[in-house]
Design a protein around this motif. Structure first.
Motif, short mmCIF file in Angstrom:
data_model
loop_
_atom_site.label_atom_id
_atom_site.label_comp_id
_atom_site.label_asym_id
_atom_site.label_seq_id
_atom_site.Cartn_x
_atom_site.Cartn_y
_atom_site.Cartn_z
N TYR A 1 15.48 12.01 -2.60
CA TYR A 1 14.55 10.87 -2.58
C TYR A 1 15.35 9.59 -2.70
O TYR A 1 16.20 9.46 -3.59
CB TYR A 1 13.54 11.00 -3.74
N VAL A 2 15.11 8.65 -1.78
CA VAL A 2 15.91 7.43 -1.70
C VAL A 2 14.99 6.21 -1.78
O VAL A 2 14.09 6.05 -0.95
CB VAL A 2 16.69 7.37 -0.36
N ALA A 3 15.19 5.36 -2.80
CA ALA A 3 14.35 4.15 -2.91
C ALA A 3 15.10 3.10 -3.71
O ALA A 3 15.75 3.41 -4.71
CB ALA A 3 13.04 4.49 -3.61
N PHE A 4 15.01 1.85 -3.23
CA PHE A 4 15.78 0.76 -3.84
C PHE A 4 14.89 -0.35 -4.42
O PHE A 4 15.31 -1.50 -4.50
CB PHE A 4 16.75 0.17 -2.81
N GLY A 5 13.65 0.00 -4.78
CA GLY A 5 12.81 -0.97 -5.47
C GLY A 5 12.26 -2.04 -4.55
O GLY A 5 12.25 -1.92 -3.32
N ARG B 1 11.16 -0.70 2.78
CA ARG B 1 10.20 -1.80 2.85
C ARG B 1 10.37 -2.56 4.17
O ARG B 1 11.46 -2.61 4.74
CB ARG B 1 10.42 -2.82 1.71
N PRO B 2 9.31 -3.24 4.65
CA PRO B 2 9.42 -3.99 5.91
C PRO B 2 10.52 -5.06 5.86
O PRO B 2 11.11 -5.37 6.89
CB PRO B 2 8.04 -4.65 6.05
N PRO C 1 0.84 -1.21 0.00
CA PRO C 1 0.00 0.00 0.00
C PRO C 1 0.88 1.25 0.00
O PRO C 1 1.93 1.28 0.63
CB PRO C 1 -0.79 -0.11 1.32
N GLU C 2 0.44 2.29 -0.73
CA GLU C 2 1.21 3.53 -0.82
C GLU C 2 0.93 4.44 0.37
O GLU C 2 -0.21 4.57 0.79
CB GLU C 2 0.81 4.29 -2.09
N ILE D 1 10.51 8.60 6.58
CA ILE D 1 10.64 7.21 6.12
C ILE D 1 9.24 6.66 5.88
O ILE D 1 8.35 6.82 6.71
CB ILE D 1 11.36 6.35 7.19
N VAL D 2 9.04 6.06 4.70
CA VAL D 2 7.76 5.41 4.40
C VAL D 2 8.04 3.98 3.94
O VAL D 2 9.15 3.67 3.52
CB VAL D 2 6.98 6.17 3.29
N THR D 3 7.04 3.09 4.03
CA THR D 3 7.28 1.71 3.58
C THR D 3 7.11 1.56 2.07
O THR D 3 7.68 0.68 1.45
CB THR D 3 6.34 0.71 4.28
N TRP D 4 6.30 2.45 1.45
CA TRP D 4 6.11 2.43 -0.01
C TRP D 4 5.43 3.73 -0.38
O TRP D 4 4.77 4.35 0.47
CB TRP D 4 5.24 1.23 -0.42
N CYS D 5 5.56 4.16 -1.62
CA CYS D 5 4.90 5.41 -2.01
C CYS D 5 4.59 5.35 -3.50
O CYS D 5 5.03 4.44 -4.19
CB CYS D 5 5.81 6.60 -1.71
#
Length: 461
Positions: free
Chosen positions: A278-282, A311-312, A259-260, A338-342
């Motif tokens: 912005y930091v995200a590793f897929g 991600r968790p 979920p976003e 920090i978010v788990t997904w967006c």
């Protein structure tokens, strides 16, 4: 208006493959096709769980029906183990897919499936489709350069660059054609997809799919001519129709597995333009606890606001105590989130974003390109090293992190590279030029727009 025809869409069961095929499905629905989108049972449950309330009904109204079949793995098995996943789905899914299609036809009420639009990585499905009298179009979801290197395997073996098991015979940098990204032989996608002892599974799959792709009447890919001109010169039959996007407003669901968190968009609204890292590793990358902490402290050292997707399952074994105190520090300063997904597409389109620290999966790479965002590349596996080389060596729209002798990217390295990327006006100007080119390609008369029309005309036959 009666549907133009019924198209079955089948992605490889990974987030990075589901997203572009879901974007393509929305485009097909816009053109009047009825779509059945087939996920594995596990991914189907994730997609449903992440959809906003009423999302599945909304998709059905648009003409996109979600269906599923088993992937052949038991409930608790690790689906991030690509070797294991590929081995199971190649053996178990063909029978299930055939049954699904036969059951749909027997149930009636919907037009007969006329076309399969299948992920090249699911080449076995082309055989099933042909057996059932269904025409095949294939879709390549990664960089066209990645497919080009795969298609050149026989030549690379013949030239003594690879042995017949896919491992490099020589340590050297390959460049198939001018304008293509250079790639070291140690970084070929099929040799970097998981544990070396399972490598033969991936390499066999690639070699099989190279042959099975001949069944397809057309191969389209999520790229654009100017981004990979060298490849399209080498393989003129490969048609780029990207960068794909489900809709201009970025509101339509693209098949996320998690979920976003939409709160991060409000947080971005409160930041200064061009300030946020912005930091995200897929969906696949895993960091160990030490690397996680170095990155976290490096982001703090930049002194810039940052939005980080964690991600968790991103860092098994990270001290909860440490993470909680880090989160508290962020909350008290308001400097980071920090978010788990967006919704990454909406984040990258936001004017507050200054740069993208990315694993360089192809979807992320194109989403950054489409929004003119400079990159700090931090590839994890598979084709991501190749994508990094597009960014750093061909388009020159970003830099790469350099790990130390222990393989760790230190906090000082994170701080220094973020500053270099954000402070480089030439990188930013090149990123904006590439963005303008990407946008021109998909507008009327653009190269991707023309290719997409050719694709639609074929599916309409």
């Amino acid at each position: 208006m009666a549907a133009k025809g019924h198209v079955l869409v089948l992605p490889m069961p990974c987030q990075g493959h589901v997203t572009p095929l879901m974007e393509l499905s929305h485009r097909l629905a816009d053109e009047g096709f009825e779509v059945t989108f087939v996920n594995t049972e596990v991914d189907h449950a994730l997609v449903l769980g992440a959809l906003p309330a009423g999302g599945a009904a909304e998709l059905r109204e648009r003409g996109i029906h979600l269906a599923f079949i088993p992937d052949g793995l038991a409930d608790g098995e690790d689906r991030k183990d690509i070797n294991k996943l590929v081995d199971a789905y190649s053996r178990h899914m063909p029978g299930h897919l055939e049954r699904l299609i036969r059951d749909m036809e027997a149930a009636g009420g919907r037009p007969k499936v006329r076309w399969l639009v299948g992920d090249v990585n699911m080449g076995w499905s082309f055989v099933v489709a042909r057996k059932l009298g269904i025409r095949v179009a294939s879709f390549w979801p990664a960089a066209a350069a990645c497919l080009a290197i795969m298609l050149k395997i026989p030549k690379l073996v013949e030239d003594g660059v690879l042995n017949n098991k896919g491992w490099p015979e020589r340590q050297e940098t390959l460049q198939l054609a001018p304008g293509m990204p250079p790639l070291h032989t140690s970084l070929l996608s099929w040799n970097n997809a998981g544990a070396p002892e399972g490598q033969h599974i991936i390499f066999d799959l690639v070699c099989r799919n190279n042959k099975l792709n001949d069944i397809a009447e057309i191969t389209v890919c999520n790229s654009f001519h100017e981004a990979e001109a060298g490849v399209f010169k080498l393989f003129p039959d490969l048609l780029p129709i990207g960068p794909l996007v489900a809709d201009q407003e970025l509101q339509r669901p693209v098949g996320h597995f998690l979920p976003e968190d939409t709160g991060c968009l409000e947080w971005l609204d409160a930041q200064t333009g061009g300030s946020v890292v912005y930091v995200a590793f897929g969906s696949m990358a895993i960091f160990d606890a030490r690397q996680f902490q170095e990155l976290a402290e490096g982001l703090e050292l930049t002194g810039r606001p940052f939005l980080w997707v964690v991600r968790p399952d991103f860092t098994p074994g990270l001290s909860k105590l440490w993470l909680d105190s880090f989160r508290l520090r962020l909350a008290s300063t308001g400097k980071g989130m920090i978010v788990t997904w967006c919704s990454q597409q909406r984040v990258l389109a936001h004017s507050a974003v200054a740069c993208f620290v990315s694993h360089c999966g192809w979807n992320s790479t194109l989403e950054g390109v489409r929004n003119g965002v400079p990159f700090l590349c931090w590839p994890y596996f598979c084709d991501q090293f190749l994508d990094q080389n597009y960014v750093t060596a061909v388009w020159r729209t970003g830099l790469a992190v350099s790990p130390d002798e222990d393989g760790v990217v230190t906090k000082e390295e994170v701080r220094s590279k973020v500053e270099q990327v954000v402070g480089d006006t030439e990188i930013r100007e090149r990123a904006q030029l590439l963005r303008d080119t990407a946008r021109t390609c998909v507008t009327r008369g653009g190269s991707s727009h023309k290719n997409f029309k050719k694709f639609i005309d074929l599916l309409s036959e």
